[in-house]
Design a protein around this motif. Structure first.
Motif, PDB file in Angstrom:
ATOM      1  N   SER A   1     -21.084 -32.503   3.810  1.00 21.40           N
ATOM      2  CA  SER A   1     -21.681 -32.588   5.136  1.00 21.40           C
ATOM      3  C   SER A   1     -20.767 -31.865   6.123  1.00 21.40           C
ATOM      4  O   SER A   1     -19.940 -31.043   5.706  1.00 21.40           O
ATOM      5  N   SER A   2     -20.908 -32.168   7.373  1.00 21.11           N
ATOM      6  CA  SER A   2     -20.183 -31.365   8.358  1.00 21.11           C
ATOM      7  C   SER A   2     -19.858 -32.162   9.603  1.00 21.11           C
ATOM      8  O   SER A   2     -20.610 -33.056  10.017  1.00 21.11           O
ATOM      9  N   MET A   3     -18.775 -31.766  10.252  1.00 19.06           N
ATOM     10  CA  MET A   3     -18.400 -32.336  11.542  1.00 19.06           C
ATOM     11  C   MET A   3     -19.431 -32.038  12.627  1.00 19.06           C
ATOM     12  O   MET A   3     -19.440 -32.724  13.654  1.00 19.06           O
ATOM     13  N   VAL A   4     -20.267 -31.030  12.405  1.00 17.65           N
ATOM     14  CA  VAL A   4     -21.241 -30.706  13.453  1.00 17.65           C
ATOM     15  C   VAL A   4     -22.289 -31.804  13.630  1.00 17.65           C
ATOM     16  O   VAL A   4     -23.020 -31.778  14.605  1.00 17.65           O
ATOM     17  N   VAL A   5     -22.337 -32.776  12.717  1.00 13.43           N
ATOM     18  CA  VAL A   5     -23.287 -33.887  12.911  1.00 13.43           C
ATOM     19  C   VAL A   5     -22.977 -34.658  14.199  1.00 13.43           C
ATOM     20  O   VAL A   5     -23.840 -35.303  14.765  1.00 13.43           O
ATOM     21  N   TYR A   6     -21.727 -34.586  14.684  1.00 11.78           N
ATOM     22  CA  TYR A   6     -21.340 -35.330  15.884  1.00 11.78           C
ATOM     23  C   TYR A   6     -21.622 -34.577  17.179  1.00 11.78           C
ATOM     24  O   TYR A   6     -21.370 -35.122  18.259  1.00 11.78           O
ATOM     25  N   GLY A   7     -22.064 -33.347  17.108  1.00 13.96           N
ATOM     26  CA  GLY A   7     -22.232 -32.565  18.331  1.00 13.96           C
ATOM     27  C   GLY A   7     -20.909 -32.447  19.048  1.00 13.96           C
ATOM     28  O   GLY A   7     -19.896 -32.073  18.455  1.00 13.96           O
ATOM     29  N   GLU A   8     -20.883 -32.806  20.318  1.00  8.57           N
ATOM     30  CA  GLU A   8     -19.625 -32.764  21.077  1.00  8.57           C
ATOM     31  C   GLU A   8     -18.786 -34.016  20.830  1.00  8.57           C
ATOM     32  O   GLU A   8     -17.708 -34.158  21.395  1.00  8.57           O
ATOM     33  N   GLY A   9     -19.302 -34.965  20.028  1.00  9.37           N
ATOM     34  CA  GLY A   9     -18.544 -36.183  19.759  1.00  9.37           C
ATOM     35  C   GLY A   9     -18.435 -37.062  20.987  1.00  9.37           C
ATOM     36  O   GLY A   9     -19.353 -37.124  21.809  1.00  9.37           O
TER      37      GLY A   9
ATOM     38  N   PRO B   1     -21.665 -41.638  16.917  1.00 15.56           N
ATOM     39  CA  PRO B   1     -23.112 -41.411  16.714  1.00 15.56           C
ATOM     40  C   PRO B   1     -23.430 -39.938  16.425  1.00 15.56           C
ATOM     41  O   PRO B   1     -22.765 -39.049  16.942  1.00 15.56           O
ATOM     42  N   PHE B   2     -24.466 -39.752  15.634  1.00 16.41           N
ATOM     43  CA  PHE B   2     -24.937 -38.383  15.367  1.00 16.41           C
ATOM     44  C   PHE B   2     -25.485 -37.762  16.646  1.00 16.41           C
ATOM     45  O   PHE B   2     -26.135 -38.438  17.440  1.00 16.41           O
ATOM     46  N   ASP B   3     -25.250 -36.481  16.809  1.00 15.61           N
ATOM     47  CA  ASP B   3     -25.796 -35.760  17.957  1.00 15.61           C
ATOM     48  C   ASP B   3     -25.906 -34.280  17.592  1.00 15.61           C
ATOM     49  O   ASP B   3     -25.231 -33.433  18.171  1.00 15.61           O
ATOM     50  N   PRO B   4     -26.766 -33.965  16.589  1.00 11.92           N
ATOM     51  CA  PRO B   4     -26.811 -32.589  16.103  1.00 11.92           C
ATOM     52  C   PRO B   4     -27.374 -31.650  17.160  1.00 11.92           C
ATOM     53  O   PRO B   4     -28.371 -31.970  17.790  1.00 11.92           O
ATOM     54  N   ARG B   5     -26.735 -30.506  17.343  1.00 12.79           N
ATOM     55  CA  ARG B   5     -27.150 -29.607  18.432  1.00 12.79           C
ATOM     56  C   ARG B   5     -27.604 -28.242  17.958  1.00 12.79           C
ATOM     57  O   ARG B   5     -27.766 -27.333  18.755  1.00 12.79           O
ATOM     58  N   ASN B   6     -27.747 -28.080  16.657  1.00 16.27           N
ATOM     59  CA  ASN B   6     -28.321 -26.824  16.162  1.00 16.27           C
ATOM     60  C   ASN B   6     -29.021 -27.096  14.829  1.00 16.27           C
ATOM     61  O   ASN B   6     -28.965 -28.218  14.300  1.00 16.27           O
TER      62      ASN B   6
END
Ligand code: UD1
Length: 344
Positions: free
Chosen positions: A118-126, A172-177
């Motif tokens: 998976s990826s750190m990008v799941v957090y968006g800006e965190g 929390p997840f906050d995917p942005r792309n």
């Protein structure tokens, strides 16, 4: 163990494959050798490793690939950022449908161990700290702000600047792309599968992975590869925004070791692990390290921006260290120098 590694011919996959083999596992690779990654070039697995060239979305191929297998490491995916909205269907198909087809096949075969790239990008800006409002989810960056060089995401309540914080796995997840959304979907499918089958799933949330064999000269290449390609051509690395965006650059061999550790040790329910070096760097700093290593021109800070980009992503990878006994081995300076040499 007898394991199935999907995406074993890819950049991270090949390092995971080497780690699995060195630790005595018997490996079968399922890889479609997709054209946008492999460009029609053949790939030969190391001796003793079986290759099934097929797409993970083909249920019959998954059934075949899973015969005799005890654990699955799922790395096959469309990677990158998503260049534009036209990329959405391919991310959804390659990543969401791919994971779903594979997990369904695992349930048919009665295999209970799953490790997901998976990826750190799941957090968006965190999450970040506002002096007035405490811990907040940074507001999305508006194009109007980016266009005038205002790159820091503001506090969603008062609009003031925020202090950076290392994100934990409970963020929390906050995917942005498109890519981030597909990774969130994969994690949900894996949790769903684990709950229903009683299997175990480890979600490895990789930070910015770099190292020898990085894909380059494609729209989906990571920034370290783009910079080394520019330097090889005698050009300055072009640093977007103001170069102050933070990432955690983690070496691909460390990522491979973490992934195999999770496959070997995580056997109980669903767990997520951030995979980062623990030392955030700015993109500007990384560009300077590569320029120095290649004795190339100084980086050029362009002020350009990409709409799906997040400003800072920095992980707290202590769970991985504490629970799986993993330690990153490659120092940033050494890893960047090695990357520069490998691309020379
Ligand atoms: C990367 C991965 C993504 C992964 C994530 C995990 C790639 C392409 N993306 O996303 O798959 O899930 O890490 O954290 O490997 N930049 C420049 N100049 C360039 C290109 C990029 O300055 O020529 C900047 C970008 O604006 C961005 C940073 O470098 O701020 C990183 O970009 P990139 O390497 O594409 O990675 P991420 O978006 O962090």
């Amino acid at each position: 163990m007898r394991v199935l590694l999907t995406g074993g011919a890819g950049f991270i996959g090949q390092h995971v494959l080497a780690e699995l083999v060195s630790r005595g596992h018997s490996v079968r690779v399922l890889d479609s050798l997709r054209a946008d990654v492999h460009r029609g070039k053949p790939w030969t697995p190391p001796e003793g490793v079986e290759l099934i060239t097929a797409d993970v979305r083909e249920a019959e191929a998954c059934d075949r690939a899973l015969v005799g297998v005890e654990a699955v490491l799922h790395l096959a995916a469309k990677v990158g950022l998503g260049v534009d909205v036209q990329d959405l269907p391919d991310y959804a198909s390659s990543n969401d449908a791919g994971a779903a087809v594979l997990l369904a096949a695992m349930a048919r075969a009665g295999i209970g161990r799953f490790t997901l790239a998976s990826s750190m990008v799941v957090y968006g800006e965190g999450l970040a700290l506002c002096a007035e409002h405490g811990l907040v989810t940074p507001a999305p960056r508006l194009e109007a702000s980016l266009a005038v060089g205002d790159f820091e995401p503001p506090c969603p309540h008062c609009g003031k600047p925020l202090g950076v914080r290392l994100v934990g796995e409970d963020t929390p997840f906050d995917p942005r792309n498109a890519y981030a959304s597909s990774k969130v979907a994969q994690e949900f499918y894996a949790s769903n599968w684990a709950r229903v089958t009683g299997g175990s799933a480890a979600m490895m949330r990789y930070h910015n992975v770099y190292g020898p064999g990085m894909p380059r000269d494609t729209p989906y290449a990571g920034v370290a590869a783009i910079f080394t390609s520019a330097l090889r051509a005698g050009k300055a690395p072009r640093v977007f925004e103001d170069g102050g965006q933070r990432r955690d650059f983690v070496h691909v061999r460390d990522v491979a070791a973490a992934t195999v550790a999770a496959c070997e040790q995580h056997t109980n329910g669903v767990a997520a692990f951030n995979v980062g070096s623990g030392t955030p760097r700015t993109v500007g700093e990384m560009a300077r390290a590569l320029s120095a290593a290649l004795s190339g021109p100084e980086p050029e800070v362009t002020g350009q921006y990409r709409l799906g980009d997040v400003r800072h992503i920095t992980a707290d990878s202590s769970a991985l260290r504490e629970r799986l006994g993993w330690q990153p081995q490659v120092r940033f300076e050494d890893g960047m120098a090695e990357l520069a040499r490998a691309s020379a």
